[in-house]
Scaffold this active site. Structure first.
Site, mmCIF file in Angstrom:
data_model
loop_
_atom_site.group_PDB
_atom_site.id
_atom_site.type_symbol
_atom_site.label_atom_id
_atom_site.label_comp_id
_atom_site.label_asym_id
_atom_site.label_seq_id
_atom_site.Cartn_x
_atom_site.Cartn_y
_atom_site.Cartn_z
ATOM 1 N N SER A 140 37.208 41.498 41.166
ATOM 2 C CA SER A 140 36.623 40.841 40.064
ATOM 3 C C SER A 140 35.124 40.484 40.638
ATOM 4 C CB SER A 140 37.116 39.218 40.077
ATOM 5 O OG SER A 140 36.494 38.406 39.547
ATOM 6 N N TYR A 153 39.873 31.429 43.218
ATOM 7 C CA TYR A 153 40.060 32.690 42.683
ATOM 8 C C TYR A 153 38.907 33.671 43.227
ATOM 9 C CZ TYR A 153 40.319 36.500 39.144
ATOM 10 O OH TYR A 153 40.732 37.702 38.752
#
Length: 244
Positions: A140, A153
């Site tokens: 990500s 996250y």
């Protein structure tokens, strides 16, 4: 002599970016083992569509953080197709809350899937991918952005990057590449959940391309790393339209 198709395992292949990767690799001629954990009906529909179009795919359930289930996933791939050439680890979960407010059970849930899951899948991949193959982890852009609310996250995806780069070096001499693909904001159910239209528009406008990513954008890069990109190794490739 007919050359058999190359074989790919794609975790998290029933939805979002994972699904588009499955479809892209199947279109490129791979035999695909689609891994899912809860979406059996969706996974089987994708497989049926691929087979109807002349491709070859099977769906296999496995929790990516369960080492026994993942070993069986790889066993199925080898029993069905004779070996494994590419592993794309796209399974992941997200959670968004300020660090001071995040329930630690939620932190454990995110890290179990995103960190332990990556380690478990990559461990089997490193043991079984054939020479000339590739391992691709989906990371990500969030670790680089350091946005409030993303501590759980983003930290899990920073771990994915670290595992990727270290494994690339540990596999020296094997002719197996290991890379991570780091999408930016991408129009998937996982990203869109809980966001209103104004928030989505603001995020889209923050990219120089003035749009959200499409899962196909990431699948295109994965297909490149899975196929011709033999000199790209130990890298995190950002697929985010130029987002900072």
């Amino acid at each position: 002599m007919t050359v058999p198709p190359r074989v790919a395992i794609v975790t998290g292949g029933a939805h979002g970016i994972g699904r588009r990767i499955v479809e892209r690799l199947a279109a490129d001629g791979f035999s695909v083992v689609l891994n899912y954990v809860t979406s059996k009906d969706d996974a089987e529909r994708i497989v049926s569509t691929i087979v109807a179009a002349g491709g070859d795919a099977v769906a296999v359930r496995a929790d990516v953080a369960d080492e026994v289930a993942v070993a069986e996933l790889f066993d199925v791939a080898e029993r069905t197709y004779g070996g494994i050439d590419v592993v794309v680890h796209a399974a992941g979960v997200a959670s968004h809350a300020l660090l001071t407010e995040l329930d630690l059970a939620e932190l454990d849930r995110v890290h179990r899937t995103n960190v332990r899951g990556t380690f478990v899948v990559d461990q089997q991949a490193a043991r079984r991918v054939r020479s000339g193959g590739a391992i691709v982890n989906i990371s990500s852009t969030t670790p680089r952005l350091s946005q409030p609310g993303y501590a759980a996250y983003a930290s899990s995806k920073a771990a994915v990057d670290a595992i990727t780069l270290i494994l690339a070096r540990e596999l020296a001499g094997r002719d197996v590449t290991v890379n991570a693909v780091a999408p930016g904001a991408t129009a998937t159910a996982l990203f869109l959940a809980g966001k209103d239209e104004q928030t989505i528009a603001r995020i889209a406008a923050s990219s120089p391309m003035n749009r959200l990513g499409d899962p196909a954008d990431t699948a295109e890069v994965v297909a490149f790393l899975a196929g011709p990109a033999r000199w790209i190794n130990g890298q995190v490739v950002y697929v985010n339209g130029g987002a900072a």
